[in-house]
Write an enzyme that holds these catalytic residues in place. Structure first.
Site, PDB file in Angstrom:
ATOM      1  N   PHE A 106       0.964  -1.391   0.587  1.00  0.00           N
ATOM      2  CA  PHE A 106      -0.352   0.264  -0.097  1.00  0.00           C
ATOM      3  C   PHE A 106       1.058   0.991  -0.282  1.00  0.00           C
ATOM      4  CE2 PHE A 106       1.008  -0.119   4.437  1.00  0.00           C
ATOM      5  CZ  PHE A 106       0.760   1.188   4.934  1.00  0.00           C
ATOM      6  N   LYS A 107       1.903   0.985   0.411  1.00  0.00           N
ATOM      7  CA  LYS A 107       2.842   2.125   0.384  1.00  0.00           C
ATOM      8  C   LYS A 107       2.750   2.824  -0.711  1.00  0.00           C
ATOM      9  CE  LYS A 107       4.957   1.243   5.119  1.00  0.00           C
ATOM     10  NZ  LYS A 107       4.402  -0.280   5.115  1.00  0.00           N
ATOM     11  N   ASP A 108       2.946   1.826  -1.834  1.00  0.00           N
ATOM     12  CA  ASP A 108       3.227   2.740  -3.299  1.00  0.00           C
ATOM     13  C   ASP A 108       2.240   4.129  -3.784  1.00  0.00           C
ATOM     14  OD1 ASP A 108       5.047   1.139  -4.563  1.00  0.00           O
ATOM     15  OD2 ASP A 108       3.279  -0.641  -4.876  1.00  0.00           O
TER      16      ASP A 108
END
Ligand SMILES: *Cc1c(COP(=O)(O)O)cnc(C)c1O
Length: 437
Positions: A106-108
């Site tokens: 999700f850090k993308d």
């Protein structure tokens, strides 16, 4: 957009300043002065909007004109370029897949929005910007992918040696170009402390232009608000109240949800799911916040002993335990429980979950039983299971499919700079590599 420091409400900056400073000089965290509400008529017709349109509406409301609409649209279209689909496991259990970006976590979302906004504001300067980031695994991979080959920006990633998965390490250490990996002989908390100290070191900051990319940066938090809306869009026609279940470490993801709720997103409750690093569940049950050294677990991206966004949560709810508890419940689980959950989810739902998502699944099961709720739980699947390949294959006793993007980096050579937990050594390395004067 105006933001203030959680340590001093009269210390206020623009989004651009908060983006490049990362942390306020008084060591607080930046918070938006106004949390705007999304109009009711948009909320009731969310299903008419594409993900990128929703993201644009949310960003536009928050940034309040600081980036002109046309430019903001381009930034959003480039940053939010992959979907966040909801998968139903049963009538009351949904999984929001946040792993469809380049680093499969999700850090993308945060890393890409940040890279695009920084590149946007940095266009007209000639001095390289040095991004410092500490990672317990996934942050570094997302930041490396998000900033790779961005002109005028160098990225320094600190990671704890031997404490990230082999694939994560490849994601940090094989891109090259403007991406530099520092392999720290210590823990994630040591890495984070080194980064924090660098930001507070004025003599260093006089020499090189520093910025952060950790979840403390407000530009990481803002795009995480987008997918709460996107998830809600996909389920609200079911007519059930919605509970978000968030596997948590530094609590950036969960804090983004609390902000979404303040913007008017109809959320019944939040469930914070942690591994043995249960500082926040502990706080929720005792009212006492006791940060302590992190312990290593299977869900290593959540191995955080002093969650940096806790002060933002305190700030949102005036440090009032009862108010915090009315919004968030917290549960913690052991590695053994997590392994059993991965097996159970596979056998019951034919779905392969990574260890972080599995901790979320356990928390939802527990919350659901404790409160006998009718709500729909949306569990965040924060990483693709193949990112934790060895563990997930061992737990399931079978091979799992690796996405193409991970296959190709497995054969690339690792390049890292080993350092001790020693601030002066770290500082000298930075000066040697990046001092331009
Ligand atoms: C970073 C991360 C988390 C924790 O997110 P926070 O915003 O730090 O709470 C959970 N799962 C995965 C896979 C992560 O990479």
């Amino acid at each position: 957009m105006q933001l203030y420091s959680t340590n001093n409400k009269s210390l206020q900056v623009s989004f651009k300043e908060a983006l490049f400073q990362g942390l306020p000089i008084d060591n607080g965290l930046f918070m938006p002065l106004n949390i705007p509400e999304i109009p009711k008529e948009v909320i009731t017709q969310l299903d008419k909007y594409e993900f990128q349109e929703i993201a644009f509406q949310v960003a536009k409301a928050l940034l309040n004109g600081e980036i002109p609409d046309d430019d903001l649209k381009k930034i959003i279209d480039a940053a939010v370029s992959f979907p966040a689909p909801v998968n139903m496991l049963d009538e009351q259990t949904a999984v929001l897949e946040l792993f469809h970006g380049p680093s499969l976590a999700f850090k993308d979302f945060g890393a890409r929005f940040m890279a695009k906004t920084m590149a946007y504001f940095n266009q007209k300067t000639d001095k390289d910007l040095i991004i410092l980031v500490a990672t317990s695994g996934d942050t570094g991979g997302a930041v490396a992918a998000g900033f790779h080959q961005t002109p005028g920006i160098q990225v320094v990633i600190l990671y704890p040696s031997g404490k990230v998965s082999p694939l994560q390490e490849k994601q940090l250490t094989t891109l090259g170009h403007n991406i530099h990996a520092f392999e720290v002989n210590g823990t994630f908390d040591d890495c984070q402390a080194l980064v924090k100290q660098a930001f507070l070191d004025q003599t260093l900051r006089d020499e090189i232009k520093l910025s952060s990319a950790n979840s403390i940066n407000i530009a990481r938090l803002i795009p995480q608000i987008f997918y709460y809306w996107e998830a809600y869009k996909q389920v609200y026609k079911k007519g059930k109240p919605v509970v978000f279940v968030v596997p948590s470490g530094n609590f950036g993801n969960l804090t983004a949800g609390l902000i979404a709720q303040k913007m008017g997103l109809p959320v019944q409750h939040f469930v914070a799911a942690t591994n043995a690093n249960d500082i926040v569940p502990d706080y929720l049950s005792s009212g006492k916040y006791n940060p302590r050294p992190s312990v290593p677990t299977l869900s290593n991206a959540m191995d955080v002993g002093n969650p940096s966004n806790f002060v933002r949560i305190m700030d949102l709810y005036s440090s009032t335990w009862n108010i915090v508890k009315s919004h968030i419940s917290g549960y913690a689980f052991s590695d053994t429980e997590t392994e059993n959950a991965i097996q159970q989810i596979y056998h019951t739902h034919n779905y392969i979950m990574d260890p972080h998502g599995a901790v979320g699944y356990l928390a939802w099961e527990k919350y659901r039983e404790e409160f006998q709720t009718e709500a729909l739980g949306i569990i965040f699947e924060t990483a693709h299971p193949a990112k934790f390949l060895e563990e997930v294959e061992r737990i399931l006793g079978q091979k799992i499919k690796i996405p193409e993007s991970l296959q190709s980096i497995q054969t690339k050579d690792k390049k890292s700079t080993p350092i001790e937990v020693n601030y002066l050594e770290f500082k000298n390395q930075l000066l040697k590599s990046f001092k331009t004067k």
